[in-house]
Scaffold this motif. Structure first.
Motif, PDB file in Angstrom:
ATOM      1  N   SER A   1    -157.613  84.612-139.620  1.00 49.64           N
ATOM      2  CA  SER A   1    -157.490  83.071-139.700  1.00 49.64           C
ATOM      3  C   SER A   1    -156.381  82.345-138.990  1.00 49.64           C
ATOM      4  N   GLU A   2    -155.330  83.194-138.547  1.00 51.04           N
ATOM      5  CA  GLU A   2    -154.574  82.475-137.387  1.00 51.04           C
ATOM      6  C   GLU A   2    -155.031  82.206-136.270  1.00 51.04           C
ATOM      7  N   SER A   3    -155.865  83.294-135.762  1.00 50.07           N
ATOM      8  CA  SER A   3    -156.125  83.162-134.442  1.00 50.07           C
ATOM      9  C   SER A   3    -157.619  82.641-133.948  1.00 50.07           C
ATOM     10  N   LEU A   4    -158.418  82.426-135.134  1.00 54.51           N
ATOM     11  CA  LEU A   4    -159.747  81.778-134.641  1.00 54.51           C
ATOM     12  C   LEU A   4    -159.381  80.430-134.571  1.00 54.51           C
ATOM     13  N   MET A   5    -160.037  79.746-133.477  1.00 56.09           N
ATOM     14  CA  MET A   5    -160.071  78.419-133.695  1.00 56.09           C
ATOM     15  C   MET A   5    -161.171  77.725-132.981  1.00 56.09           C
ATOM     16  N   LEU A   6    -161.564  76.449-133.125  1.00 55.90           N
ATOM     17  CA  LEU A   6    -162.632  75.743-132.577  1.00 55.90           C
ATOM     18  C   LEU A   6    -162.276  75.119-131.290  1.00 55.90           C
ATOM     19  N   THR A   7    -163.262  75.412-130.406  1.00 61.68           N
ATOM     20  CA  THR A   7    -163.202  74.826-129.093  1.00 61.68           C
ATOM     21  C   THR A   7    -163.782  73.316-129.026  1.00 61.68           C
TER      22      THR A   7
END
Lengths: 329, 321
Positions: free
Chosen positions: A111-117
């Motif tokens: 949850s900390e590392s996943l992010m939308l580009t």
């Protein structure tokens, strides 16, 4: 305390106090003095800075060394590690750096590392933020939870920066730029909070596609390898055939050149010979011609295996000129 | 010690407490309100130091520092009907301690109000905008795409081999952007919160993630996109290979035919030249040449093993009769 008109009771109280002085105070006062003396000084370690608060008010900051203060809760000393570079980790946690190999927590920090580009893909970004406390007083008294503020701002800014990039940029070429931008923007926000934090660096660690997607990313790399291999193979075939063909072509041309030289030279030779012969022939045409004829016939007839001489008076014989024999070998 | 001494001790103790009640300390990062029987008296004391008050007055301490609000992640549909989880945090400060204690009493009370207000505005703002507005902050990405395309075109113009890896789909342009969205939330919430004596410093969209079901679809799309790219690369590879093979055939034919052409031309030229040479010298006496050449031809063609029937009239046999 009022003692304007001392009534007998008060007199008694005073007497009692003087009595107590000798007994209770005799023990209490030295105790208080000892305690006061013990808590009137403090040491500040080299990596720290001390914030002195006197009766609630910020008095001064003290550097490493021995310092004095007023005891009995008048001076409060707060030591803050200002020289140490603090580190916050995002998307992973270092568990232990004491053993030979640094170990990391295996817990999931997706949850900390996943992010939308920016192209609405997802990337898994791990990073660290290193910071120093530049103002220990502000650090302690400007915000209730400065570490949490750093973490929140870092997560928000990282997502903002990554949100403006293509997933391929994030995974490959954009790393340095992202780190620099995050550091700059984080510092801007934290400076606005004025909580005495200086960001030393932002470093991107592992940046990957989400785990489920990873095989397909690997497949693209495999495809690239295959493509290169195919091209190489084709180039190899080309390089194997074409230079040889060029050589052969040169050979063919050289041979033709050779042929040409031969032809021309032969022509010159023949012409020359004819000329010389003709010169002689001209001197005595009839006899020369006869000589040549006879000589030729001599050479030719001598080779023959079978020579039939036919009387010219005999008619009806087919005039056969044969090379290779009538009988047919 | 008798009763008296006990009384004296009690009095002393009461006095001590009384003295303690006449002053208070405002520590850095704090502000104090003085109340008299529950009613606030005077201004808010927000400078640190030792202050005095009447013994029956009460000092109420209120935090002056930046406080952190951490919201529960919310599932919100965007304007373009994409379900996302939005995790926000905010920083706030008590700027009007009097209003603050009147309206929400303490930080717990404030938290409850912050929850409803901030969650509400977050929901409003996010659902009024498309997903990209919450993801991207600028249209810099289009520049990046254009720049990449330009590089590809340039390199292709130079005849270099380039891999087009980027998703060809055009990215949607944004009008508002992530930072502005969080500002919109903060501005709207701040208006309402000022009535509670609270100043909202900022709202940060800490995390925005796809809902699990959407996430799965996104991953599927990413996978299919990668597969498409891999396919393209492979087919480009095959094409490239075919191209090289074609070039091989072409170059080979060209080399071979050119060589043939050159060789034949050389030969022809030589033959022509030879013919000219012959003609030039033989012109002197064609008849003699005919004779000589015939003689040579006889010598060459009539080899051993030849059978000849010859007439007695032959010139050669002139004396044979």
């Amino acid at each position: 305390m009022n003692n304007k008109t001392p009534p007998p009771e008060v007199e008694q109280i005073l007497n009692l106090i003087s009595k107590m002085k000798s007994s209770i105070a005799g023990i209490l006062i030295p105790l208080v003095l000892i305690y006061g003396g013990m808590s009137a000084y403090y040491t500040v370690e080299p990596d720290e800075e001390a914030v002195v608060i006197r009766l609630g008010k910020h008095l001064e900051n003290n550097q490493a060394g021995l310092h004095f203060k007023i005891p009995f809760g008048v001076d409060e000393v707060i030591k803050v590690k200002t020289k140490i570079v603090h580190q916050e980790e995002f998307g992973f946690r270092t568990l232990n750096t004491n053993s030979r190999r640094t170990t990391y927590s295996t817990r999931n920090f997706d949850s900390e590392s996943l992010m939308l580009t920016g192209d609405l893909n997802v990337a898994e970004v791990q990073w660290v933020v290193q910071y120093q406390i530049s103002d220990p007083f502000k650090y302690r008294f400007q915000a209730t939870e400065p570490e949490i503020n750093i973490r929140d701002v870092s997560e928000s800014i990282m997502r903002r920066v990554v949100g403006d990039k293509l997933v391929t940029e994030v995974l490959t070429t954009g790393r340095v730029e992202i780190a620099i931008n995050v550091q700059k923007l984080m510092q801007e926000v934290l400076s606005r909070y004025d909580i005495g934090i200086r960001i030393k660096s932002v470093k991107l660690q592992d940046v990957n596609p989400p785990k489920v997607v990873q095989p397909s990313f690997n497949d693209v790399n495999a495809a690239k390898q295959e493509q290169e291999k195919m091209i190489n193979q084709a180039e190899e075939a080309y390089n194997k055939i074409i230079p040889e063909a060029r050589g052969k072509a040169k050979k063919l041309i050289s041979e033709a050149e050779g042929y040409a030289t031969v032809k021309v030279n032969e022509a010159f030779g023949d012409a020359e010979r004819f000329k010389e012969l003709y010169m002689e022939y001209k001197k005595a045409p009839a006899i020369t011609k006869k000589r040549i004829y006879l000589e030729t016939m001599e050479t030719v007839y001598s080779r023959f295996e079978n020579l039939t001489i036919v009387d010219s008076k005999i008619k009806g014989l087919m005039p056969i000129f044969s090379k290779g024999g009538l009988s047919g070998k | 010690m008798g009763n008296k001494s006990t009384i004296i001790l009690v009095v002393l103790f009461a006095l001590l407490i009384g003295v303690k009640k006449t002053y208070y300390i405002v520590t850095e990062g704090e502000q104090v309100i003085i109340t008299e029987f529950g009613k606030p008296v005077g201004d808010v004391h927000n400078t640190a130091g030792l202050k005095f008050k009447k013994p029956w007055q009460k000092a109420i301490y209120v935090d002056k520092r930046i406080l952190t609000w951490d919201g529960d992640p919310n599932q919100i549909p965007t304007k373009d009907k994409k379900y996302i989880r939005v995790d926000t945090t905010a920083r706030w400060q008590i700027v009007n301690a009097l209003e603050f204690i009147k309206t929400v009493q303490n930080e717990q009370g404030a938290k409850a109000r912050l929850d409803t207000i901030l969650d509400g505005y977050t929901r409003d703002v996010i659902s009024a905008h498309n997903l990209v507005e919450a993801v991207r902050n600028s249209n810099a990405i289009t520049k990046a795409i254009d720049a990449q395309r330009k590089i590809i075109i340039d390199r292709k113009a130079k005849g270099e081999f380039v891999l087009e890896e980027e998703s060809s789909s055009d990215v949607e342009l944004i009008e508002v952007g992530r930072e502005r969205l969080s500002q919109l939330i903060a501005e709207a919430a701040d208006k309402e919160l000022s009535a509670l004596g609270i100043k909202l410093i900022d709202v940060q969209l800490r995390r925005i993630s796809y809902e699990a079901s959407v996430e799965k679809k996104v991953y599927e799309r990413m996978i299919s996109e990668r597969q498409r790219i891999a396919q393209t690369i492979r087919s480009i590879g095959k094409g490239e290979k075919a191209e090289i093979e074609g070039r091989l055939t072409k170059d080979l034919s060209e080399i071979q035919s050119k060589a043939y052409r050159t060789a034949e031309a050389l030969k022809g030229k030589a033959q022509g030249k030879a013919a000219a040479i012959y003609a030039k010298s033989l012109k002197m006496d064609p008849k003699f040449y005919e004779f000589i050449r015939s003689m040579e031809a006889y010598k060459k063609t009539l080899g051993s093993g030849t059978k000849l029937i010859i007439s007695q009239d032959s010139k050669f046999l002139k004396y044979f009769k």
